[in-house]
Design an enzyme around this catalytic site. Structure first.
Site, PDB file in Angstrom:
ATOM      1  N   GLU A 229       7.937   3.386   4.722  1.00  0.00           N
ATOM      2  CA  GLU A 229       7.153   4.214   5.581  1.00  0.00           C
ATOM      3  C   GLU A 229       6.345   3.704   5.734  1.00  0.00           C
ATOM      4  O   GLU A 229       5.782   3.758   4.966  1.00  0.00           O
ATOM      5  CB  GLU A 229       7.794   5.897   5.420  1.00  0.00           C
ATOM      6  CG  GLU A 229       9.526   5.829   5.405  1.00  0.00           C
ATOM      7  CD  GLU A 229       9.500   7.829   4.752  1.00  0.00           C
ATOM      8  OE1 GLU A 229       8.430   7.867   4.519  1.00  0.00           O
ATOM      9  OE2 GLU A 229      10.113   7.827   3.351  1.00  0.00           O
ATOM     10  N   GLU A 340       7.309  13.234  12.328  1.00  0.00           N
ATOM     11  CA  GLU A 340       8.345  13.964  11.163  1.00  0.00           C
ATOM     12  C   GLU A 340       7.203  15.445  11.086  1.00  0.00           C
ATOM     13  O   GLU A 340       5.683  15.300  11.158  1.00  0.00           O
ATOM     14  CB  GLU A 340       9.188  13.675  10.137  1.00  0.00           C
ATOM     15  CG  GLU A 340       9.299  14.252   9.155  1.00  0.00           C
ATOM     16  CD  GLU A 340       8.898  13.339   7.818  1.00  0.00           C
ATOM     17  OE1 GLU A 340       9.297  14.776   6.688  1.00  0.00           O
ATOM     18  OE2 GLU A 340       9.268  12.159   8.038  1.00  0.00           O
TER      19      GLU A 340
END
Length: 425
Positions: A229, A340
């Protein structure tokens, strides 16, 4: 005489009781101090492991200390499998692609070139060193434990509805993580790229965060998920402030025991002396004002097997060695792009923590946050437009996502939202 004898006996008994009570209190105090001193010892051992001896240190205007550490002394080399590792100073191949930097329009290129990290105003690291944000005692103390410092909680991945929930029925709900993403699946992927505008979303509580990133995923959504990520985040718990920061993350077991943010464990090998993982990004986009982009590219060097990361137009930051992973040692099976947040509000209530700009996608450019020029890397090492781009969000009335495409931005999407609002109580 008898009275005096009784008095002396009573005195002895009283003294004995006082001594026993004093001893009990001393032991209790000692028992309380032991866990505290043991924790302090653990914290200092952890800091000693993370904070390598610098060649030079630079104080950033935001209070960070950036240590310039010799490239061969970085935390990655604490890993037993990397003791005799020969650093790969450049990737064998860069992906060939649609949105070559030379073809970017001038305005987009300038917006990206204007972005820097705050610590740069006070100096740069010399050659053969890498910049590492120094971890302070208070950084570790904010974590739930020394072991959890620098790590995401288990089950913080977005699981689109196309993925069978039998893999893990409540993986996307259990920890209060919420997402607004675009994704592709159903093929073998060897990397991904995107350009995203950078914001400073407001965070309601210090144990919450807001981030925007690319996920490179392999394996099932159970206990064996592999993930790489990269993006930007605001995380008061991790950094002690509300600054927008560049970050990376990796795990090979669905966030259970492996992996971490940035360089907070052994794993990612950095080769770049200009960019510090976890350092503040400046400037950031403003509502109805200037928009600032960053580009992130993650791709697999199919000759060596390592996964490389590039930031901006030319900063190749380093790589994740392939042995860290099981599924990603071959290829990725899903790519996700988007936002997120953590919602820690109990009893079905919603946090006011913002995702992206804190505005819904329909507000468009200058107001909403976006990802543009979304691409994937194929087996032939070419950057290609994604096929069958899907979207997913748990609660679209809190955070939403809308896709589009045109000749300049290729495949893009706007995403984000304010969290709590009249339609998201």
């Amino acid at each position: 005489m008898a009275a005096a004898h009784v008095s002396r006996s009573m005195f002895k008994i009283g003294f004995l009781l006082f001594f026993v009570l004093f001893l009990d209190l001393a032991l209790l105090s000692c028992a309380r101090q032991q866990p505290a001193s043991r924790q302090k010892l653990q914290v200092h051992k952890h800091l000693k492991r993370l904070n390598k001896k610098p060649v030079k240190s630079i104080e950033s205007p935001d209070g960070d200390i950036i240590d310039c550490v010799h490239i061969s002394h970085q935390p990655a080399f604490d890993h037993p499998f990397l003791k005799d590792h020969k650093i790969q100073m450049r990737p064998n191949y860069h992906p060939e692609g649609l949105y070559d930097e030379t073809k970017m329009n001038t305005e987009s290129k300038q917006r990206e070139d204007n972005i820097h990290q705050l610590w740069h105003v006070n100096g740069m690291c010399p050659e053969d060193t890498i910049p590492i944000r120094r971890t302070k005692e208070e950084d570790v103390m904010r974590a739930s434990s020394v072991k959890m410092h620098g790590r995401k909680k288990h089950k913080s991945i977005a699981v689109p509805r196309s993925v069978p929930k039998s893999a893990d029925p409540d993986i996307d709900n259990e920890s209060g993580h919420q997402h607004a993403i675009a994704y592709v699946e159903g093929d073998k992927y060897y990397g991904a790229k995107a350009t995203m505008n950078v914001w400073e979303p407001k965070i309601q509580q210090s144990n919450e965060f807001s981030l925007s990133q690319i996920w490179i995923l392999g394996g099932s959504f159970g206990q064996d998920l592999n993930s790489i990520e990269a993006g930007w985040q605001v995380s008061p718990d991790l950094y002690g402030d509300n600054n927008t920061r560049l970050f990376t993350y990796w795990t090979s077991d669905a966030y259970q025991a492996t992996g971490c943010y940035n360089l907070l464990c052994s794993g990612f090998i950095q080769i770049n002396s200009n960019i510090a993982m976890g350092a503040s990004i400046s400037p950031v986009s403003a509502f109805r004002n200037s928009q600032y982009d960053i580009s992130i590219l993650v791709w697999k060097d199919q000759k060596e097997g390592n996964w490389w990361m590039q930031f901006g137009n030319g900063y190749v930051l380093g790589y994740w060695p392939s042995f860290l992973f099981s599924y990603l040692a071959d290829s990725a099976s899903m790519i996700e792009w988007g936002g997120e947040v953590v919602n820690s509000e109990p009893d079905g209530h919603h946090t006011t923590t913002q995702m992206g700009s804190g505005r819904f996608p329909e507000e468009g450019f200058g107001k909403a946050s976006y990802f543009r020029n979304i691409q994937v890397v194929d087996k032939e090492n070419n950057l290609k437009s994604p096929k069958d781009l899907g979207t997913f969000t748990e609660q679209s009335n809190c955070y939403d996502v809308q896709t589009g495409s045109n000749s300049d931005w290729g495949h893009y999407f706007y995403y984000g939202g304010p969290g709590k609002n009249p339609n998201c109580p």
